[in-house]
Scaffold this active site. Structure first.
Site, PDB file in Angstrom:
ATOM      1  N   ASP A  37       0.867  -1.178   0.000  1.00  0.00           N
ATOM      2  CA  ASP A  37       0.000   0.000   0.000  1.00  0.00           C
ATOM      3  C   ASP A  37       0.901   1.225   0.000  1.00  0.00           C
ATOM      4  OD1 ASP A  37      -1.913   1.956   0.316  1.00  0.00           O
ATOM      5  OD2 ASP A  37      -2.237   1.556   2.453  1.00  0.00           O
ATOM      6  N   LYS A 100       2.752  10.903  -4.089  1.00  0.00           N
ATOM      7  CA  LYS A 100       1.687  10.161  -4.764  1.00  0.00           C
ATOM      8  C   LYS A 100       0.704  11.096  -5.456  1.00  0.00           C
ATOM      9  CE  LYS A 100      -1.853   6.677  -3.718  1.00  0.00           C
ATOM     10  NZ  LYS A 100      -2.410   5.814  -2.652  1.00  0.00           N
ATOM     11  N   GLU A 203      -7.806   0.599  -4.373  1.00  0.00           N
ATOM     12  CA  GLU A 203      -7.816   0.658  -2.915  1.00  0.00           C
ATOM     13  C   GLU A 203      -9.185   0.321  -2.313  1.00  0.00           C
ATOM     14  OE1 GLU A 203      -6.252   4.527  -2.142  1.00  0.00           O
ATOM     15  OE2 GLU A 203      -4.211   3.973  -2.720  1.00  0.00           O
ATOM     16  N   ASP A 225     -12.784   6.533   2.731  1.00  0.00           N
ATOM     17  CA  ASP A 225     -11.341   6.516   2.985  1.00  0.00           C
ATOM     18  C   ASP A 225     -10.909   7.929   3.377  1.00  0.00           C
ATOM     19  OD1 ASP A 225      -8.590   6.338   2.999  1.00  0.00           O
ATOM     20  OD2 ASP A 225      -8.443   5.255   1.099  1.00  0.00           O
TER      21      ASP A 225
END
Length: 437
Positions: A37, A100, A203, A225
């Site tokens: 992850d 990211k 994800e 999330d």
């Protein structure tokens, strides 16, 4: 002929018996495929152990189950994870985080300039792609995928040290809204770290698998999330053994850091009111930020906490320019919730959007899955629970939900998980994420 059949039967029986005894008494093979992850704020690595049928999240040297997504460059080398985070204040111009957000994206000049303004380090454009300017003994640029590769290499080394075997294969997760270019650049980062990626998994799908939803009778799953810096909401539809992402929405500028910042601003104002001046020393502000963050985490499980921190306040007195004090304050959960009331309510905006785009009412959602450390905040869970009229699923550590699901997929790819319980994602190339930032 009967004798030959008897010998064949005995041989087959012996093979079955050997296999059974091997499973019972021989140590299971070491996993060779890891789940990764690569998060915006934190990263984790995990494996599925076929012998015990469980996922293990692998810790670093101190046993911590995740590492900060931070890489710092100095004349002595490249410092990754907690080492990099520790240098973030003494070496801010060459400490890179949030890489990211930039990986594989092509930016308009104005958009990249707006994004770059959020960071202390310098972000440059290379034909629309972001690069980070780093200065050690000399000045150079690094790409987002290079930053990702250093984080992935660190996790690869963590896994190899823990398992005692070389790791060359992995499954990796990406946000559901990542396009083919962003996925390709994420794979490139893994390749730079010496890893061959067997599969890229979304994800939200990984989180759903961590909660075991690939094995139960559910149709509509909502994944919320909420991490340190971003909010992502995804609506999944399970069709047989396949997950389809029906809708996505989010806020790229809402997360735990924003909640901490509200609390920090409140504390600084109380210091100013008590002593007449706010803290200005870099070391004091850094320590205060850490203390406030710890207080926020403690308020998740406690109704109140005592914040206590030493400070060196600038008094304006030439003879005594720095006044040492010890600041103490009682912080309550009610205060924290009041300071962040408007931010907490913003969480429902993308929730309502994905339901509208997915053509569902809130009553038609079978499971609500929580991902990201900020979903531990009691008030946030209460807001979600009140909205849907039922409690969200909290059976999995939200910080580790994604990496747990990725490890399950890694077990499938490695041949150590029963294939009948696997979940396959249905590609949806036309899906676009609605962002409210």
């Amino acid at each position: 002929m009967a004798g030959e059949m008897s010998i064949l039967g005995s041989t087959i029986l012996a093979l079955f018996l050997a296999g059974y005894l091997g499973q019972q008494y021989l140590p299971p093979p070491k996993p060779r495929v890891v789940g990764l992850d690569l998060g915006t704020t934190f990263c984790s690595v995990a494996v599925f152990h076929p012998g015990i049928g469980e996922v293990e999240v692998i810790g670093d040297e101190q046993g911590r189950k995740s590492i900060p997504s931070v890489v710092s460059f100095t004349s002595k080398g490249i410092h990754v994870g907690y080492e990099g985070q520790d240098l973030s204040h003494s070496n801010p111009l060459s400490t890179i985080y949030d890489a990211k957000r930039f990986i594989g994206k092509v930016f308009d000049p104005e958009v990249l300039e707006q994004e770059a303004a959020r960071y202390q380090f310098k972000v440059l454009s290379n034909n629309g792609s972001a690069e980070f300017l780093v200065a050690t003994n000399h000045t150079f640029t690094v790409s987002p995928e290079f930053i990702g590769s250093r984080l992935l290499l660190k996790m690869k080394e963590m896994a190899e040290r823990h398992l005692g075997v070389p790791i060359e294969k992995a499954v990796i997760s990406v946000p559901a809204e990542f396009d083919e270019r962003q996925r390709s650049y994420t794979i490139r980062a893994a390749n730079l770290a010496g890893l061959h990626i067997l599969r890229v998994i979304n994800e939200p799908t990984a989180a759903a698998m961590a909660y075991g939803l690939h094995k139960v009778d559910v149709s509509n799953v909502l994944v919320v999330d909420l991490g340190g810096g971003t909010l992502d909401v995804s609506l999944l539809n399970k069709q047989g053994g396949m997950f389809l992402t029906r809708a996505m929405a989010g806020n790229s500028k809402l997360g735990g850091q924003d909640f901490s910042q509200r609390l920090l601003q409140h504390v600084i104002e109380r210091i100013r009111q008590q002593y007449g001046v706010p803290p200005t020393h870099k070391e004091d502000v850094h320590l205060l930020r850490q203390t406030v963050e710890a207080a926020k985490l403690n308020l998740t499980t406690q109704r109140s906490v005592i914040l206590r921190t030493p400070l060196h306040l600038e008094t304006g007195d030439a003879l005594h320019p720095a006044r040492p004090v010890v600041f103490e304050a009682l912080l309550t959960r009610e205060l924290f919730e009041e300071l962040n009331h408007d931010l907490f309510q913003k969480i429902l905006v993308p929730v309502e959007t994905v339901l509208a785009e997915g053509g569902l009412s809130r009553e038609e959602v079978d499971e609500i899955v929580l991902v990201g450390g900020s979903t531990r905040i009691p008030r946030i869970r209460q807001i979600i629970s009140d909205y849907f009229g039922k409690d969200p699923n909290t059976s999995v550590d939200p910080d580790l939900a994604v990496v747990t699901g990725v490890a399950i997929q890694a077990g499938i790819m490695g041949g150590s998980w029963p294939l009948q319980v696997s979940a396959i994602e249905i590609p949806n190339r036309h899906l676009r994420k609605t962002n409210f930032s």
